[in-house]
Write a protein that holds these residues in place. Structure first.
Motif, PDB file in Angstrom:
ATOM      1  N   UNK A  70       0.964  -1.244   0.053  1.00 17.19           N
ATOM      2  CA  UNK A  70       0.114  -0.019   0.142  1.00 17.19           C
ATOM      3  C   UNK A  70       1.009   1.145   0.022  1.00 17.19           C
ATOM      4  N   UNK A  71       2.019   1.210   0.878  1.00 16.80           N
ATOM      5  CA  UNK A  71       2.938   2.403   0.654  1.00 16.80           C
ATOM      6  C   UNK A  71       3.292   2.647  -0.790  1.00 16.80           C
ATOM      7  N   UNK A  72       3.652   1.575  -1.554  1.00 20.56           N
ATOM      8  CA  UNK A  72       4.061   1.672  -2.872  1.00 20.56           C
ATOM      9  C   UNK A  72       3.244   2.071  -3.832  1.00 20.56           C
ATOM     10  N   UNK A  73       1.891   1.374  -3.681  1.00 21.52           N
ATOM     11  CA  UNK A  73       0.697   1.989  -4.373  1.00 21.52           C
ATOM     12  C   UNK A  73       0.438   3.392  -4.223  1.00 21.52           C
ATOM     13  N   UNK A  93      10.230   9.428  -1.060  1.00 23.88           N
ATOM     14  CA  UNK A  93      11.451   8.309  -1.244  1.00 23.88           C
ATOM     15  C   UNK A  93      11.865   7.742   0.091  1.00 23.88           C
ATOM     16  N   UNK A  94      11.933   8.325   1.361  1.00 22.79           N
ATOM     17  CA  UNK A  94      12.277   7.595   2.349  1.00 22.79           C
ATOM     18  C   UNK A  94      11.141   6.474   2.889  1.00 22.79           C
ATOM     19  N   UNK A  95      10.012   6.958   2.369  1.00 26.06           N
ATOM     20  CA  UNK A  95       8.733   6.263   2.834  1.00 26.06           C
ATOM     21  C   UNK A  95       8.950   4.821   1.813  1.00 26.06           C
ATOM     22  N   UNK A  96       9.112   5.097   0.479  1.00 24.72           N
ATOM     23  CA  UNK A  96       9.272   3.964  -0.524  1.00 24.72           C
ATOM     24  C   UNK A  96      10.580   3.200   0.004  1.00 24.72           C
ATOM     25  N   UNK A  97      11.494   3.630   0.255  1.00 25.22           N
ATOM     26  CA  UNK A  97      12.658   3.037   0.641  1.00 25.22           C
ATOM     27  C   UNK A  97      12.540   2.009   1.793  1.00 25.22           C
ATOM     28  N   UNK A  98      11.713   2.379   2.922  1.00 28.86           N
ATOM     29  CA  UNK A  98      11.304   1.745   4.167  1.00 28.86           C
ATOM     30  C   UNK A  98      10.399   0.529   3.567  1.00 28.86           C
ATOM     31  N   UNK A  99       9.430   0.875   2.800  1.00 30.04           N
ATOM     32  CA  UNK A  99       8.654  -0.172   2.074  1.00 30.04           C
ATOM     33  C   UNK A  99       9.262  -1.198   1.500  1.00 30.04           C
ATOM     34  N   UNK A 100      10.476  -0.902   0.775  1.00 27.41           N
ATOM     35  CA  UNK A 100      10.889  -1.887  -0.047  1.00 27.41           C
ATOM     36  C   UNK A 100      11.984  -2.967   0.853  1.00 27.41           C
ATOM     37  N   UNK A 118      17.945  -1.134  -3.736  1.00 25.91           N
ATOM     38  CA  UNK A 118      17.120  -0.031  -4.009  1.00 25.91           C
ATOM     39  C   UNK A 118      16.858   0.908  -3.072  1.00 25.91           C
ATOM     40  N   UNK A 119      16.530   0.190  -1.715  1.00 24.82           N
ATOM     41  CA  UNK A 119      16.209   1.102  -0.861  1.00 24.82           C
ATOM     42  C   UNK A 119      17.099   2.086  -0.317  1.00 24.82           C
ATOM     43  N   UNK A 120      18.492   1.540  -0.225  1.00 24.70           N
ATOM     44  CA  UNK A 120      19.614   2.353   0.176  1.00 24.70           C
ATOM     45  C   UNK A 120      20.050   3.494  -0.892  1.00 24.70           C
ATOM     46  N   UNK A 121      19.711   2.979  -2.377  1.00 21.27           N
ATOM     47  CA  UNK A 121      19.891   4.059  -3.268  1.00 21.27           C
ATOM     48  C   UNK A 121      19.082   5.186  -3.163  1.00 21.27           C
ATOM     49  N   UNK A 122      17.748   4.772  -2.766  1.00 26.73           N
ATOM     50  CA  UNK A 122      16.679   6.042  -2.644  1.00 26.73           C
ATOM     51  C   UNK A 122      17.195   6.674  -1.475  1.00 26.73           C
ATOM     52  N   UNK A 123      17.673   5.948  -0.298  1.00 27.39           N
ATOM     53  CA  UNK A 123      18.221   6.910   0.758  1.00 27.39           C
ATOM     54  C   UNK A 123      19.250   7.808   0.522  1.00 27.39           C
TER      55      UNK A 123
END
Length: 464
Positions: free
Chosen positions: A324-327, A349-356, A366-371
């Motif tokens: 749901x975060x990603x959606x 981006x931080x919310x998406x990174x956490x969801x990943x 991918x999460x760390x790249x967004x971070x």
């Protein structure tokens, strides 16, 4: 002036009204000027000049003559206990004439009553000043703009010390309340909890005096935000509930539901109530004409749908519902990426990174790249929410501390947090701790490590 025979004759005969009238005829003095010089009130001086009053007290006359500097040869003879020469007695059959004000006196009083030290142009400039700060806030931040808003707030106080008609005064009260509210919001972003509460208390008191319910609801939302970032989630819900109770169907309730209630309920692990709050916000957005695009986080306007969905994503981060975060994030991706708000991009981006990394198939790289993108972005001085979520991401990634990407993010985060303004915010940021319920939800979350190809419908999202 003191050689004028009419003035000398009038003074020596105790005809002070006639003397004052003649003095004003041959000098540039106004009646107000002469009143200030003699120590007499303007209304009393007017009555003397019109013959409706007489100055008879010797001690008072002596003071007036002294203030005017009347030379001895032009002054009347004064002895202790002296009184003015008696005017000819009126015929007994004639009633005394009533003491009337002159039309000028009435006009002057009306002008004083309706006078204002605030012209429409000043009010317009102040309104535009508030709007300008809101528009610039997400690019310049509290550190650059707080001083500007404080000056505006102080100027409204200066104006309120004067006189205005009721409608102008009400407008000044609203502008003062908005300025205090902006300062409260800025203090939240700067990690100044006590100061934020003080500003919000001041803003609410001012708004209450003029019965501005919409502004009061906005202030409840800011107080809820302050409690949320202080880690007092029960209080954050209660503050938001108090605001919603004022008018559940008002557009300001959108912010209270999704930013105030849903996110705090998510932190408390109350998935059902959090999703009901999100659904209520979406329903209100459909029944009201909300702004387009991504409204400023500090705006007094109702939340735009994009802002609502961004907050819904944050609520689901706390509920460990990565799908749901990603959606939600995917729905607003284009708006966020093309907005002027570096903070909005950072938070999403931080919310998406956490969801990943909270699903069953974590995508650590991918999460760390967004971070790292967030830490490298030139968004100016950070705000409390960005500092807190960047720290949360590092904590959640801790089980993968041996992965090079996680170590690189940790090194970059420590360097980023060492900057003076970020360092102060790190001390105030409350890094969230997982509860048993959120851990259970995390294990049951969808194994998503990329953005889904299709979005869930709003109806399914509301009943998830």
């Amino acid at each position: 002036m003191w050689r004028d025979p009419e003035i000398v004759t009038a003074l020596t005969a105790w005809e002070f009204g006639a003397a004052f009238r003649k003095i004003r005829q041959i000098t540039p003095l106004s009646q107000d000027d002469l009143a200030a010089l003699t120590g007499l009130s303007q209304s009393y001086l007017s009555a003397l000049e019109s013959g409706n009053r007489r100055l008879t007290n010797a001690e008072r006359i002596k003071g007036v003559l002294g203030r005017l500097g009347v030379p001895p040869y032009a002054a009347p003879t004064l002895v202790p206990g002296a009184v003015a020469p008696l005017a000819p007695a009126a015929p007994t059959e004639v009633l005394p004439e009533a003491v009337w004000e002159s039309p000028v006196d009435v006009a002057r009083r009306l002008n004083t009553t309706t006078a204002s030290n605030t012209d429409p142009t000043t009010l317009l400039v102040l309104k535009e000043g508030i709007s300008d700060v809101v528009e610039r806030y997400e690019t310049e931040g509290p550190y650059r703009l707080a001083g500007e808003v404080l000056k505006l707030r102080c100027y409204t106080d200066e104006l309120l010390e004067g006189r205005q008609p009721p409608r102008q005064r009400e407008t000044l009260f609203k502008l003062a309340a908005q300025a205090s509210g902006l300062l409260g919001y800025m203090a939240v972003n700067a990690g100044r909890e006590a100061l934020a509460e003080a500003y919000c208390t001041e803003a609410e008191d001012l708004a209450t005096h003029i019965g501005d319910r919409e502004l009061i609801m906005w202030i409840h939302g800011t107080r809820s935000l302050n409690a949320y970032y202080a880690g007092r989630y029960d209080e954050a819900v209660a503050r938001a509930d108090a605001g919603v109770a004022l008018d559940p169907g008002h557009p300001q309730a959108i912010r209270l539901q999704v930013n105030g209630r849903a996110r705090a309920l998510g932190k408390l692990g109350d998935a059902a109530d959090a999703e009901r709050a999100i659904a209520a916000a979406e329903d209100l957005s459909q029944h009201h004409q909300v702004p387009n695009g991504l409204t400023s986080c500090i705006s007094f306007a109702p939340y735009a749908m994009a802002r609502t969905l961004a907050n819904a994503a944050t609520a689901h981060v706390a509920l460990c519902s990565p799908k749901w975060v990603l959606a939600y994030a995917n729905q607003i991706d284009e708006l966020v990426e093309h907005s002027d708000s570096a903070w909005s991009r950072a938070l999403v981006r931080l919310d998406v990174a956490t969801a990943l990394i909270t699903g069953d198939r974590p995508d650590i790289e991918q999460a760390m790249m967004l971070g790292r993108q967030v830490l490298r972005a030139d968004g100016g001085a950070p705000i409390r929410s960005v500092v807190q979520r960047a720290g949360d991401l590092h904590r959640i990634a801790a089980p993968w501390h041996d992965v090079p990407a996680v170590r690189e993010y940790g090194d970059a985060l420590r360097e980023w947090q060492a900057a003076p303004q970020a360092r102060a915010l790190v001390k105030s940021a409350k890094i969230s701790r997982p509860t048993q319920q959120t851990e259970q939800m995390r294990r049951a979350a969808d194994a998503a490590h990329h953005r889904p190809g299709s979005l869930p419908s709003q109806s399914s999202a509301q009943h998830h």
